[in-house]
Design a protein around this motif. Structure first.
Motif, PDB file in Angstrom:
ATOM      1  N   MET A  76       0.769  -1.187  -0.004  1.00 39.42           N
ATOM      2  CA  MET A  76       0.114   0.232   0.040  1.00 39.42           C
ATOM      3  C   MET A  76       1.046   1.197   0.098  1.00 39.42           C
ATOM      4  N   ASN A  77       0.709   2.108  -0.961  1.00 36.78           N
ATOM      5  CA  ASN A  77       1.401   3.540  -0.864  1.00 36.78           C
ATOM      6  C   ASN A  77       0.359   4.661  -1.141  1.00 36.78           C
ATOM      7  N   LYS A  78      -0.044   5.240  -0.277  1.00 29.40           N
ATOM      8  CA  LYS A  78      -1.151   6.448  -0.179  1.00 29.40           C
ATOM      9  C   LYS A  78      -0.621   7.684  -1.095  1.00 29.40           C
ATOM     10  N   VAL A  79       0.837   7.664  -1.379  1.00 36.21           N
ATOM     11  CA  VAL A  79       0.731   8.671  -2.346  1.00 36.21           C
ATOM     12  C   VAL A  79       0.211   8.271  -3.787  1.00 36.21           C
ATOM     13  N   ILE A  80       0.267   6.963  -3.873  1.00 36.82           N
ATOM     14  CA  ILE A  80      -0.219   6.376  -5.168  1.00 36.82           C
ATOM     15  C   ILE A  80      -1.799   6.309  -5.118  1.00 36.82           C
ATOM     16  N   THR A  81      -2.123   5.488  -3.973  1.00 38.50           N
ATOM     17  CA  THR A  81      -3.674   5.148  -3.997  1.00 38.50           C
ATOM     18  C   THR A  81      -4.437   6.249  -3.427  1.00 38.50           C
ATOM     19  N   ALA A  82      -4.007   7.222  -2.604  1.00 41.72           N
ATOM     20  CA  ALA A  82      -4.933   8.308  -2.205  1.00 41.72           C
ATOM     21  C   ALA A  82      -4.660   9.840  -2.851  1.00 41.72           C
ATOM     22  N   GLY A  83      -3.512   9.682  -3.363  1.00 45.92           N
ATOM     23  CA  GLY A  83      -2.960  10.906  -4.304  1.00 45.92           C
ATOM     24  C   GLY A  83      -2.466  11.959  -3.104  1.00 45.92           C
ATOM     25  N   LEU A  84      -1.829  11.626  -2.173  1.00 43.99           N
ATOM     26  CA  LEU A  84      -1.132  12.322  -0.931  1.00 43.99           C
ATOM     27  C   LEU A  84      -0.042  13.184  -1.560  1.00 43.99           C
ATOM     28  N   GLU A  85      -0.130  14.357  -0.982  1.00 46.61           N
ATOM     29  CA  GLU A  85       1.392  15.116  -1.187  1.00 46.61           C
ATOM     30  C   GLU A  85       2.018  15.094   0.051  1.00 46.61           C
ATOM     31  N   LEU A  86       3.181  14.336   0.085  1.00 48.41           N
ATOM     32  CA  LEU A  86       3.871  14.326   1.392  1.00 48.41           C
ATOM     33  C   LEU A  86       5.101  14.981   1.520  1.00 48.41           C
ATOM     34  N   MET A  87       6.067  15.047   0.281  1.00 49.48           N
ATOM     35  CA  MET A  87       7.239  15.584   0.341  1.00 49.48           C
ATOM     36  C   MET A  87       7.146  17.333   0.604  1.00 49.48           C
ATOM     37  N   PRO A  88       8.024  17.676   1.446  1.00 52.96           N
ATOM     38  CA  PRO A  88       7.989  19.046   1.563  1.00 52.96           C
ATOM     39  C   PRO A  88       8.726  19.789   0.626  1.00 52.96           C
ATOM     40  N   PRO A  89       8.634  21.017   0.203  1.00 48.88           N
ATOM     41  CA  PRO A  89       9.368  21.651  -0.880  1.00 48.88           C
ATOM     42  C   PRO A  89      10.913  21.755  -0.511  1.00 48.88           C
ATOM     43  N   GLU A  90      11.617  21.943  -1.436  1.00 53.28           N
ATOM     44  CA  GLU A  90      13.110  22.195  -1.269  1.00 53.28           C
ATOM     45  C   GLU A  90      13.393  23.401  -0.473  1.00 53.28           C
TER      46      GLU A  90
END
Length: 761
Positions: free
Chosen positions: A1-15
C-alpha cells in the motif's frame, strides 16, 4: 500500500531553495516564526555533498526546524521522515527527527511521542542520516505512534546539545512506508495500523471501526494482545483473531462476515464467554438466523443465564437457532442445587399463588416446589417480593392452608427463564452434555414454538427440559435422545424427569428416552406424542415401574400413537386441579392411545400399561380410544393392561361415555379387556335368566353399561329339548361389581350365545 499512489497524497516538503518562509523555527503551526531572513539561517546553493541545502547555526537549547505545511496522516498509514546533515564548524550538536501532531480541528494532540531517536554528530564534514517512522499504529519499528486522533503533522528535526555550532541540512524527505507494515498487502488489514493497542486498558472501539472501514471486504487481523472495546462494534469484514477482546456485558461484537462460534471463541479467548457473546449477537443482528457451533465443544463451568447475556432484550420473537455442536458441563460447586424450606399459605380460590412466603427474596424464579398436596413438576413462575407472593406454573390439588414447602433450585446449563417471553427459538443437532453435574434447559416464562431437533440431552442431573410457565406453548421436540444419568439406579431410586409441559400443543416425536423416572409430564391439551421409544426398567425381578408419560389434564385432546412404551406406563391424572373433585366439565376425556407397542419384563403382576389416577371423586371417562396396541409381558404374566389407581379415588363408571378399547393384542396378560367386548356364554342347564359375566374384562374394571347384540350360537332348547326362538331382554350393571348382565328369556332355556357388552352408553 502506498498512499501517495492510492490516495494521491502530497507528502514531500518543498526544497529549501524554494524559500524559507514555509520553514518554522517553532512548531510549524500558523503564525509561528520562520527562518526567512533570520541571520542564523541561509541557503547554500552548491555544496560538495548536497546539491542545495540549509545552513543553520544552533542558537537555542532546542533549535527546531518544522515544515509549516500539513502533512496528512491517514488511518493505517506509516510515514518515514528522513534528513541528511553534517557539521561544518563550532560545537557538535545532537540531531533527531521531530514533529508536531495535529487533529482535524487543528488542535495539538497531547500525549503522543513527537521525537525520534537522537544521533550526536562526531566530526566535521561527515554526512549523517537520521530518520523516524510516524504512524497510526503502535507497531515494532514505529518511533511515533499517533493513533487515530492525529490527522496531520508538521515534520522536521531538532538540534539539541551545545550551542554555537553550524550545520548543513539536505532537503527533508517524507515517504509512505505503509507497505512495510502489512503482512499481506492485498488481503489483511491490521487493527494496530489504526491505533489499536492490546494493553487491556485502551478503548480500541474507534481503531476497530476504522480498520473495518478501510478493509472494504478484506480480512481484518487482530494481532496478539488483549484489546478492550468499550462500545458495541460491528465489523463488516472477515476477522482473524490472534489476540483477544474484552468488552462490557452490555456491549456487543457483531461479526457480520465471521458469524460462527469459533470466531467468537477466538475473539474472547474463552469458549464460554465466546458463546455468550455469540448468542448476544444472534439476538441483535438481522444478518444471521442461526449460530453455528461448527462442530465444536463448548466447555461450560457454570449455569449460563441466557437473558443476562443479552441485557438489552427481555423478550424476543424472531426465529433464531443454535446448531451443530456440543455444550459440555465441567464439575464444580456452581452446579449445586440450592434448597429452601419455607412456610407459605395456599388458597384454592387463588390456585396459582403461594402467599405470605417466608424469606421470599431467597427463593429464585424457576425453583421446583414440593410439599403435601403438591403435584409433580410444580415450579415458581414469578414472584412479588414486596407482597410476599409466588406465582406457580400450575395449581396444587390438596395444599389448602399453611405449611412448610420445599423449594429446590436445580442448576441448568442453558437457563432461559430470565426472558419474559421467547418465541420461535430452536436448537438443532446440539448435544447438551450435562455429565451428571447439572440439568439441561430451563425454558422462558412465556413464548411459543421452542424447538429441539436431532439434539441430545445427555446425563442431566435432575431435569432435561423444564418449563416454569407457558414458554412451552407449541413446543416441538423431534428426533432427540434423552440419555439418563440414572441408568445404574433401580427404578424407585430415580428422580430425574426428561421434560415437562404446562401449555398446549406439544409435539414429542421420534425421540429415544432412557431410564428417567418419567419421560414427560404434559399438563396441557392438544398434544401429539408419536414415534417415541421410552424405557425405564431395571434388573430387579418383580420390580416396580414408574410412569413414562404423565398426562396431567382431564380434558386431554391428545394423541399417543406409534410409540414403544418399554417397562413403564402411561398415567392420566388431574393432579394439577385445585378442586380435584368433579364439579363440572368433561372429566377424563378426549384421549387417543393407538398403535403403540407396550412391553414389560420382570414386573410385579399388578403392573399395568395404562393407568388412570383421579385425585378427587366423581370423575368418569368421557371419550377415550385405546386401540390397535400391542401389549406384552415377558418373564412373568401381569393381571391386566389397564388399571385405575385408587390411591385418592375411583372413577364413577356409571357415567362412562364413548369409551373404545378394541383391536388390541395381549400376550402374557391374564385379562384381555375390550369395549365393545364379545363374550361367548354357554348355559348348560335351563334357566329363564342367564347371568353373563365379563370376568373383569371391562376396561379399567368398569361396569357393563350396554349390550349391543345377543346372537344365538346354535339352537335354543327348553327343558324337553324342543327348539325355541325367543328374544331376550337385558338387565345391565348386575352383580356386586356391576360388571355382569342378565339375559331374560321369558321361559327356561339352555344353549349358547355371543353377547357384545360395552362399558359405556
Amino acid at each position: 500500500m502506498n498512499k501517495v499512489i492510492t490516495a494521491g497524497l502530497e507528502l514531500m516538503p518543498p526544497e529549501f531553495e524554494a524559500g524559507l518562509d514555509v520553514w518554522s523555527s517553532g512548531e510549524g503551526t500558523p503564525g509561528s516564526d520562520t527562518y526567512d531572513g533570520v541571520p542564523n539561517a541561509a541557503i547554500v546553493v552548491a555544496d560538495a555533498d548536497f546539491a542545495g541545502c540549509l545552513e543553520l547555526q544552533k542558537l537555542a537549547s532546542t533549535q527546531k526546524l518544522r515544515y509549516m505545511g500539513k502533512t496528512p496522516l491517514l488511518p493505517g498509514c506509516y510515514l518515514q521522515v528522513k534528513a541528511r546533515i553534517k557539521a561544518v564548524s563550532g560545537a557538535l550538536p545532537t540531531v533527531r527527527i521531530a514533529a508536531w501532531a495535529g487533529d482535524s480541528s487543528d488542535s495539538h494532540v497531547a500525549g503522543v511521542i513527537e521525537v525520534g531517536s537522537s544521533t550526536t554528530l562526531t566530526a566535521y564534514g561527515t554526512v549523517v542520516e537520521v530518520s523516524a517512522i510516524i504512524g497510526t499504529g503502535s507497531r515494532a519499528g514505529v518511533d511515533m505512534p499517533w493513533g487515530l486522533a492525529a490527522t496531520y503533522g508538521h515534520f522536521g528535526l531538532d538540534l539539541i546539545g551545545p550551542n554555537g555550532g553550524v550545520v548543513r541540512i539536505d532537503d527533508i524527505e517524507i515517504t509512505d512506508l505503509s507497505s512495510a507494515f502489512l503482512r499481506d498487502m492485498v488481503s489483511v488489514v491490521d487493527v494496530t495500523d489504526f491505533g489499536a493497542i492490546g494493553d487491556d486498558v485502551t478503548d480500541n472501539t474507534a481503531a476497530f471501526e476504522a480498520a473495518d472501514a478501510a478493509a472494504a471486504g478484506r480480512q481484518i487481523l487482530v494481532p496478539a494482545g488483549q484489546y478492550f472495546l468499550a462500545q458495541t462494534v460491528s465489523l463488516n469484514s472477515p476477522v482473524f483473531f490472534e489476540g483477544s477482546l474484552r468488552m462490557p456485558v452490555d456491549k456487543m461484537l457483531l461479526l457480520r462476515k465471521s458469524f460462527d462460534f469459533p470466531s467468537y471463541a477466538a475473539a474472547f479467548g474463552n469458549e464460554e464467554e465466546g458463546f455468550k457473546k455469540a448468542f448476544q449477537a444472534l439476538l441483535n443482528s438481522a444478518d444471521h438466523e442461526s449460530l453455528d457451533l461448527a462442530g465444536r465443544m463448548v466447555t461450560v463451568t457454570a449455569p449460563i443465564d441466557m437473558q443476562a447475556a443479552v441485557p438489552n432484550r427481555s423478550s424476543y420473537s424472531t426465529r433464531r437457532v443454535i446448531r451443530n455442536g456440543q455444550l459440555a458441563a465441567s464439575g464444580g460447586a456452581a452446579w449445586d442445587t440450592d434448597t429452601w424450606n419455607e412456610q407459605a399459605t395456599y388458597d384454592p380460590n387463588d390456585p396459582r399463588k403461594l402467599k405470605n412466603v417466608n424469606n421470599i427474596a431467597n427463593i429464585p424464579v424457576g425453583a421446583l416446589v414440593e410439599g403435601a398436596g403438591v403435584g409433580r413438576e410444580i415450579y415458581v413462575r414469578s414472584k412479588n417480593t414486596g407482597a410476599g407472593e409466588i406465582t406457580l406454573n400450575a395449581p396444587l390439588y390438596d395444599a389448602v392452608g399453611t405449611q412448610v414447602f420445599t423449594f429446590k433450585d436445580f442448576k441448568y446449563m442453558l437457563d432461559f427463564s430470565g426472558f419474559s417471553a421467547l418465541s420461535k427459538f430452536g436448537m438443532t443437532e446440539v448435544e447438551i452434555q450435562c455429565n451428571s453435574h447439572c440439568s439441561a434447559l430451563r425454558l422462558p416464562s412465556a413464548g411459543t414454538v421452542f424447538s429441539l431437533d436431532h439434539c441430545f440431552i445427555s446425563r442431566p442431573k435432575d431435569r432435561g427440559i423444564t418449563s416454569i410457565g407457558s414458554g412451552c406453548q407449541g413446543i416441538l421436540v423431534d428426533n432427540c435422545q434423552f440419555l439418563s444419568a440414572e441408568e445404574a439406579a433401580t427404578v424407585p431410586n430415580r428422580s430425574s424427569v426428561g421434560i415437562n409441559v404446562n401449555a398446549n400443543d406439544a409435539k414429542l416425536r421420534n425421540n429415544r428416552v432412557t431410564k428417567f423416572r418419567h419421560f414427560a409430564l404434559l399438563a396441557g391439551a392438544n398434544n401429539t406424542i408419536t414415534g417415541n421409544h421410552f424405557f425405564q426398567g431395571d434388573s430387579i425381578a418383580g420390580g416396580v415401574r414408574t410412569a413414562g408419560l404423565i398426562m396431567a389434564s382431564t380434558y386431554c385432546a391428545s394423541t399417543i400413537s406409534d410409540n414403544y412404551v418399554d417397562n413403564c406406563f402411561i398415567e392420566w391424572t388431574n393432579e394439577q386441579d385445585p378442586t380435584p373433585n368433579f364439579s363440572g366439565g368433561f372429566s377424563f376425556s378426549a384421549l387417543s392411545i393407538t398403535d403403540n407397542v407396550f412391553l414389560s419384563s420382570d414386573v410385579a403382576p399388578w403392573f399395568s400399561y395404562v393407568v388412570i389416577k383421579p385425585y378427587g371423586t366423581g370423575h368418569f371417562l368421557n371419550g377415550v380410544s385405546i386401540s390397535g396396541n400391542k401389549f406384552r409381558s415377558i418373564n412373568g404374566n401381569i393381571d391386566r393392561a389397564d388399571r385405575v389407581d385408587t390411591s385418592f379415588s375411583d372413577l364413577d363408571f356409571s357415567r362412562s361415555k364413548s369409551v373404545f378399547f378394541e383391536g388390541n393384542t395381549f400376550h402374557g396378560i391374564s385379562t384381555a379387556v375390550a369395549s365393545p367386548l364379545r363374550i361367548r356364554h354357554e348355559q348348560a342347564t335351563v334357566a329363564s335368566t342367564w347371568t353373563v359375566s365379563t370376568a373383569g374384562a371391562m376396561p379399567f374394571q368398569g361396569r357393563a353399561r350396554a349390550v349391543d347384540a345377543v346372537v344365538a350360537i346354535g339352537p335354543m332348547r327348553n327343558s324337553s329339548g324342543t327348539y325355541q326362538y325367543p328374544r331376550p331382554w337385558v338387565q345391565l350393571e348386575q352383580g356386586s361389581n356391576r360388571d355382569e348382565v342378565k339375559l331374560n328369556w321369558g321361559e327356561s332355556l339352555r344353549g349358547e350365545v355371543q353377547v357384545v357388552v360395552r362399558v359405556d352408553k
